[in-house]
Design an enzyme around this catalytic site. Structure first.
Site, PDB file in Angstrom:
ATOM      1  N   HIS A   1       1.001  -1.185  -0.042  1.00  0.00           N
ATOM      2  CA  HIS A   1       0.037  -0.049   0.039  1.00  0.00           C
ATOM      3  C   HIS A   1       0.858   1.154  -0.038  1.00  0.00           C
ATOM      4  CE1 HIS A   1      -4.019  -1.770   0.472  1.00  0.00           C
ATOM      5  NE2 HIS A   1      -3.497  -2.297   1.228  1.00  0.00           N
TER       6      HIS A   1
ATOM      7  N   ASP B   1      -7.247  -2.416  -1.612  1.00  0.00           N
ATOM      8  CA  ASP B   1      -8.477  -3.078  -1.030  1.00  0.00           C
ATOM      9  C   ASP B   1      -9.759  -2.804  -1.615  1.00  0.00           C
ATOM     10  OD1 ASP B   1      -6.536  -4.013   0.774  1.00  0.00           O
ATOM     11  OD2 ASP B   1      -6.965  -2.758   2.104  1.00  0.00           O
TER      12      ASP B   1
ATOM     13  N   GLU C   1      -6.771 -12.241   3.227  1.00  0.00           N
ATOM     14  CA  GLU C   1      -7.594 -11.158   3.224  1.00  0.00           C
ATOM     15  C   GLU C   1      -8.434 -11.118   1.783  1.00  0.00           C
ATOM     16  OE1 GLU C   1      -5.440  -7.989   6.197  1.00  0.00           O
ATOM     17  OE2 GLU C   1      -5.227  -7.691   3.902  1.00  0.00           O
TER      18      GLU C   1
ATOM     19  N   HIS D   1      -7.871  -7.901  -0.510  1.00  0.00           N
ATOM     20  CA  HIS D   1      -6.527  -7.354  -0.578  1.00  0.00           C
ATOM     21  C   HIS D   1      -5.795  -7.622  -2.053  1.00  0.00           C
ATOM     22  CE1 HIS D   1      -2.758  -5.432   0.605  1.00  0.00           C
ATOM     23  NE2 HIS D   1      -2.329  -6.285  -0.058  1.00  0.00           N
TER      24      HIS D   1
END
Length: 256
Positions: free
Chosen positions: A161, A168, A226, A229
């Site tokens: 990120h 996301d 996740e 993500h």
């Protein structure tokens, strides 16, 4: 009559007490936000990483290396909804971390995501973005709040990120703007967030797979723990420099 006035007095005291408690809570929240903002603006780099910290550094690097230019996804991605949770207190920290609800990605990742959005539109679906580029200062704070690096990146190495190469996201229905059913809520740090979890409604599994297939077809790779993500061009992640440029600083720059 005395009893009546006594009851009124008790109500008045209770009202003042409730107001006082609410005011104290507001003041406490405001103090936390101010403290966090001050820390973010100090642009901590506790592990002496190679990070772009200033607009001048960012402009110098991106003048030579256009891959690292950050693209504002609002207006660039068709039908996109920005649901930037870290710009609110509706996130795992319980505190507003970003001062602006913005989503950026490096140019190649933004172009790839646009292809996904175009494909989804043909199915009557659109993209909801929870987070994109994240200033490094936020990663330092997240690790202090939640230490499990399964779900929170280590500031020792920085996050994708921070490079602007991770996003996301989830899906929504274009017809009525309702979010598609997924395995869990965003930032649910549980087994349901994992791609391995199959104890889910069939619709949630289908939606997860649809998003995964489209993202992988354009160069994103999923993160197993996740479902929301995705990392772009993960094997070459080092070409995207870690950054600690705030959204307010990016706002004054023209989009590329």
């Amino acid at each position: 009559m005395k009893r009546y006035f006594l009851i009124l007095a008790l109500f008045a005291i209770a009202a003042v007490s409730c107001k006082s408690n609410a005011q104290k809570q507001e003041e406490h929240t405001a103090a936390l936000k101010a403290e966090l903002l001050a820390r973010m603006q100090s642009k901590e780099n506790p592990y002496n990483l190679n990070i772009l910290n200033t607009v001048e550094e960012y402009l110098e690097i991106t003048a030579k290396d256009t891959l690292n230019r950050l693209v504002n996804l609002e207006g660039y991605i068709p039908n996109v909804i920005l649901d930037i949770r870290y710009a609110t207190d509706n996130n795992f920290t319980g505190t507003q971390v970003y001062t602006m609800p913005r989503a950026y990605l490096v140019r190649p990742a933004a172009r790839a995501l646009k292809i996904v959005a175009d494909s989804l539109a043909k199915l009557g679906l659109g993209i909801v973005i929870y987070d994109g580029y994240r200033p490094y200062s936020a990663t330092v704070y997240f690790k202090e709040v939640y230490s499990d690096t399964t779900f929170v990146a280590s500031p020792r190495t920085g996050s994708n990120h921070n490079r602007g190469s991770a996003v996301d996201l989830t899906l929504y229905h274009l017809a009525d703007s309702t979010y598609c059913l997924m395995p869990s809520e965003f930032d649910t740090f549980s087994e349901k967030a994992s791609w391995k979890c199959m104890d889910l409604p069939d619709e949630a599994i289908r939606n997860r797979q649809l998003l995964g297939d489209l993202m992988e077809s354009v160069g994103f790779s999923k993160y197993e723990d996740e479902w929301w993500h995705y990392n772009f061009d993960y094997s070459n992640k080092e070409i995207y420099t870690l950054k600690n440029i705030f959204f307010e600083e990016l706002e004054v720059l023209a989009d590329y």
